[in-house]
Design a protein around this motif. Structure first.
Motif, PDB file in Angstrom:
ATOM      1  N   LEU A   1     -12.961  -8.210  35.420  1.00 34.09           N
ATOM      2  CA  LEU A   1     -11.509  -8.168  35.239  1.00 34.09           C
ATOM      3  C   LEU A   1     -10.828  -9.274  36.038  1.00 34.09           C
ATOM      4  O   LEU A   1      -9.892  -9.910  35.553  1.00 34.09           O
ATOM      5  CB  LEU A   1     -10.967  -6.803  35.660  1.00 34.09           C
ATOM      6  N   ILE A   2     -11.308  -9.507  37.251  1.00 37.61           N
ATOM      7  CA  ILE A   2     -10.728 -10.580  38.068  1.00 37.61           C
ATOM      8  C   ILE A   2     -10.972 -11.928  37.406  1.00 37.61           C
ATOM      9  O   ILE A   2     -10.079 -12.792  37.352  1.00 37.61           O
ATOM     10  CB  ILE A   2     -11.325 -10.553  39.489  1.00 37.61           C
ATOM     11  N   ALA A   3     -12.176 -12.107  36.872  1.00 41.08           N
ATOM     12  CA  ALA A   3     -12.499 -13.376  36.215  1.00 41.08           C
ATOM     13  C   ALA A   3     -11.638 -13.598  34.978  1.00 41.08           C
ATOM     14  O   ALA A   3     -11.289 -14.739  34.649  1.00 41.08           O
ATOM     15  CB  ALA A   3     -13.978 -13.396  35.831  1.00 41.08           C
ATOM     16  N   ALA A   4     -11.258 -12.495  34.294  1.00 44.83           N
ATOM     17  CA  ALA A   4     -10.464 -12.609  33.074  1.00 44.83           C
ATOM     18  C   ALA A   4      -8.985 -12.849  33.363  1.00 44.83           C
ATOM     19  O   ALA A   4      -8.244 -13.289  32.479  1.00 44.83           O
ATOM     20  CB  ALA A   4     -10.637 -11.357  32.220  1.00 44.83           C
ATOM     21  N   GLY A   5      -8.538 -12.514  34.580  1.00 44.98           N
ATOM     22  CA  GLY A   5      -7.153 -12.799  34.931  1.00 44.98           C
ATOM     23  C   GLY A   5      -6.279 -11.562  35.081  1.00 44.98           C
ATOM     24  O   GLY A   5      -6.707 -10.431  34.810  1.00 44.98           O
ATOM     25  N   ALA A   6      -5.045 -11.787  35.505  1.00 43.72           N
ATOM     26  CA  ALA A   6      -4.114 -10.705  35.838  1.00 43.72           C
ATOM     27  C   ALA A   6      -3.841  -9.782  34.657  1.00 43.72           C
ATOM     28  O   ALA A   6      -3.738  -8.567  34.815  1.00 43.72           O
ATOM     29  CB  ALA A   6      -2.804 -11.298  36.359  1.00 43.72           C
ATOM     30  N   GLN A   7      -3.730 -10.336  33.455  1.00 44.30           N
ATOM     31  CA  GLN A   7      -3.434  -9.498  32.288  1.00 44.30           C
ATOM     32  C   GLN A   7      -4.559  -8.518  32.012  1.00 44.30           C
ATOM     33  O   GLN A   7      -4.325  -7.361  31.651  1.00 44.30           O
ATOM     34  CB  GLN A   7      -3.176 -10.373  31.059  1.00 44.30           C
ATOM     35  N   ALA A   8      -5.799  -8.970  32.180  1.00 46.55           N
ATOM     36  CA  ALA A   8      -6.949  -8.095  31.952  1.00 46.55           C
ATOM     37  C   ALA A   8      -6.937  -6.922  32.924  1.00 46.55           C
ATOM     38  O   ALA A   8      -7.312  -5.792  32.555  1.00 46.55           O
ATOM     39  CB  ALA A   8      -8.248  -8.887  32.082  1.00 46.55           C
ATOM     40  N   ILE A   9      -6.504  -7.163  34.156  1.00 51.82           N
ATOM     41  CA  ILE A   9      -6.430  -6.085  35.134  1.00 51.82           C
ATOM     42  C   ILE A   9      -5.411  -5.046  34.697  1.00 51.82           C
ATOM     43  O   ILE A   9      -5.664  -3.836  34.740  1.00 51.82           O
ATOM     44  CB  ILE A   9      -6.068  -6.661  36.525  1.00 51.82           C
ATOM     45  N   THR A  10      -4.245  -5.514  34.244  1.00 49.28           N
ATOM     46  CA  THR A  10      -3.194  -4.597  33.794  1.00 49.28           C
ATOM     47  C   THR A  10      -3.639  -3.796  32.573  1.00 49.28           C
ATOM     48  O   THR A  10      -3.376  -2.586  32.470  1.00 49.28           O
ATOM     49  CB  THR A  10      -1.915  -5.385  33.459  1.00 49.28           C
ATOM     50  N   GLU A  11      -4.310  -4.447  31.654  1.00 49.78           N
ATOM     51  CA  GLU A  11      -4.734  -3.795  30.416  1.00 49.78           C
ATOM     52  C   GLU A  11      -5.910  -2.846  30.619  1.00 49.78           C
ATOM     53  O   GLU A  11      -6.202  -2.024  29.749  1.00 49.78           O
ATOM     54  CB  GLU A  11      -5.099  -4.855  29.376  1.00 49.78           C
ATOM     55  N   ASN A  12      -6.597  -2.979  31.724  1.00 46.49           N
ATOM     56  CA  ASN A  12      -7.768  -2.128  31.994  1.00 46.49           C
ATOM     57  C   ASN A  12      -7.577  -1.396  33.324  1.00 46.49           C
ATOM     58  O   ASN A  12      -8.477  -1.367  34.161  1.00 46.49           O
ATOM     59  CB  ASN A  12      -9.037  -2.971  32.025  1.00 46.49           C
ATOM     60  N   ALA A  13      -6.422  -0.773  33.449  1.00 44.01           N
ATOM     61  CA  ALA A  13      -6.070  -0.114  34.712  1.00 44.01           C
ATOM     62  C   ALA A  13      -7.052   0.998  35.068  1.00 44.01           C
ATOM     63  O   ALA A  13      -7.361   1.212  36.248  1.00 44.01           O
ATOM     64  CB  ALA A  13      -4.653   0.448  34.624  1.00 44.01           C
ATOM     65  N   THR A  14      -7.559   1.705  34.066  1.00 47.12           N
ATOM     66  CA  THR A  14      -8.496   2.794  34.343  1.00 47.12           C
ATOM     67  C   THR A  14      -9.776   2.272  34.985  1.00 47.12           C
ATOM     68  O   THR A  14     -10.269   2.842  35.969  1.00 47.12           O
ATOM     69  CB  THR A  14      -8.839   3.560  33.048  1.00 47.12           C
ATOM     70  N   LEU A  15     -10.317   1.198  34.442  1.00 46.18           N
ATOM     71  CA  LEU A  15     -11.520   0.603  35.026  1.00 46.18           C
ATOM     72  C   LEU A  15     -11.237   0.112  36.442  1.00 46.18           C
ATOM     73  O   LEU A  15     -12.085   0.239  37.336  1.00 46.18           O
ATOM     74  CB  LEU A  15     -12.019  -0.558  34.164  1.00 46.18           C
ATOM     75  N   TRP A  16     -10.061  -0.455  36.644  1.00 49.85           N
ATOM     76  CA  TRP A  16      -9.699  -0.954  37.962  1.00 49.85           C
ATOM     77  C   TRP A  16      -9.654   0.194  38.975  1.00 49.85           C
ATOM     78  O   TRP A  16     -10.171   0.084  40.090  1.00 49.85           O
ATOM     79  CB  TRP A  16      -8.342  -1.651  37.891  1.00 49.85           C
ATOM     80  N   ARG A  17      -9.040   1.316  38.562  1.00 44.81           N
ATOM     81  CA  ARG A  17      -8.960   2.476  39.452  1.00 44.81           C
ATOM     82  C   ARG A  17     -10.351   3.072  39.696  1.00 44.81           C
ATOM     83  O   ARG A  17     -10.640   3.559  40.794  1.00 44.81           O
ATOM     84  CB  ARG A  17      -8.014   3.524  38.872  1.00 44.81           C
ATOM     85  N   LEU A  18     -11.200   3.041  38.688  1.00 44.89           N
ATOM     86  CA  LEU A  18     -12.572   3.520  38.879  1.00 44.89           C
ATOM     87  C   LEU A  18     -13.318   2.680  39.906  1.00 44.89           C
ATOM     88  O   LEU A  18     -14.124   3.201  40.685  1.00 44.89           O
ATOM     89  CB  LEU A  18     -13.331   3.506  37.539  1.00 44.89           C
ATOM     90  N   SER A  19     -13.035   1.388  39.919  1.00 48.12           N
ATOM     91  CA  SER A  19     -13.690   0.523  40.909  1.00 48.12           C
ATOM     92  C   SER A  19     -13.259   0.904  42.321  1.00 48.12           C
ATOM     93  O   SER A  19     -14.068   0.877  43.257  1.00 48.12           O
ATOM     94  CB  SER A  19     -13.377  -0.951  40.631  1.00 48.12           C
ATOM     95  N   ILE A  20     -11.992   1.281  42.489  1.00 51.03           N
ATOM     96  CA  ILE A  20     -11.507   1.722  43.806  1.00 51.03           C
ATOM     97  C   ILE A  20     -12.170   3.046  44.179  1.00 51.03           C
ATOM     98  O   ILE A  20     -12.566   3.263  45.329  1.00 51.03           O
ATOM     99  CB  ILE A  20      -9.981   1.847  43.806  1.00 51.03           C
TER     100      ILE A  20
END
Length: 204
Positions: free
Chosen positions: A33-52
């Motif tokens: 997600l970081i490699a794909a950029g800020a928009q990818a992080i916003t669009e994949n919020a669930t995956l981001w929260r799972l990483s936390i």
């Protein structure tokens, strides 16, 4: 110490969990997600929260492992075992304290700046983990563990220390040395597997 094999195996399982959840959080979930950029992080919020969430599990297992390793290596040298305990807890405290930055990144207009601050905090924590690794290498050597294992753990400590230092002092060197982090991965896997076998060579 009749309970040594059982404690060692529990420590080994905790260590494998740390490795698994750490790789999942940083490489499998967050990295793409970081490699794909800020928009990818916003669009994949669930995956981001799972990483936390994976990082939180890793932190919990790290505290568990710190206590188990202190119990195991206290008979070898109580002072050095306590030093290893403190250094590992300091490392994880720093890492955990920077996790809220990842949560803030989801609603931020400049998420990459927060992500960079988290990464810097992670590397700061690894400085103390590098010191912990050097202490653990000494304890493993004194505990008559395999020399290859104690050597690998010591080498991992040097990689962590060099990596943390160059992150803040010489970023271009830090980028070039990233392949060296294969050494800590091998060392920590080896340590975990040795613990899973019951650490029967813990004392002479």
């Amino acid at each position: 110490m009749p309970r040594t094999p059982q404690i060692a195996r529990l420590a080994g399982l905790s260590y494998l969990g740390i490795i698994a959840f750490g790789i999942t959080a940083e490489l499998a979930l967050r990295g793409p997600l970081i490699a794909a950029g800020a928009q990818a992080i916003t669009e994949n919020a669930t995956l981001w929260r799972l990483s936390i969430g994976a990082d939180l599990v890793m932190a919990t297992l790290d505290i568990t492992l710190a206590l188990l390793l202190f119990t195991l290596f206290r008979p070898v040298s109580e002072g050095m075992a306590r030093a290893a305990l403190v250094l590992r807890l300091v490392q994880m405290t720093i890492v955990a304290a920077h996790l809220p930055l990842l949560a803030e990144a989801l609603g931020s207009a400049t998420p990459m700046a927060l992500i960079d601050r988290h990464a810097a905090g992670y590397d700061l924590g690894l400085w103390f983990f590098g010191l912990n690794s050097l202490v653990m290498a000494w304890l493993l050597h004194r505990a008559t563990a395999p020399r290859l294992l104690s050597g690998l753990v010591g080498a991992a400590g040097l990689v962590y220390l060099f990596g943390s230092a160059t992150r803040f002092i010489a970023p271009e060197v830090n980028e070039a040395m990233q392949p060296a982090y294969l050494v800590p991965l091998l060392a920590e896997l080896g340590f975990a597997l040795w613990l899973l076998r019951g650490a029967r060579q813990l004392t002479k």
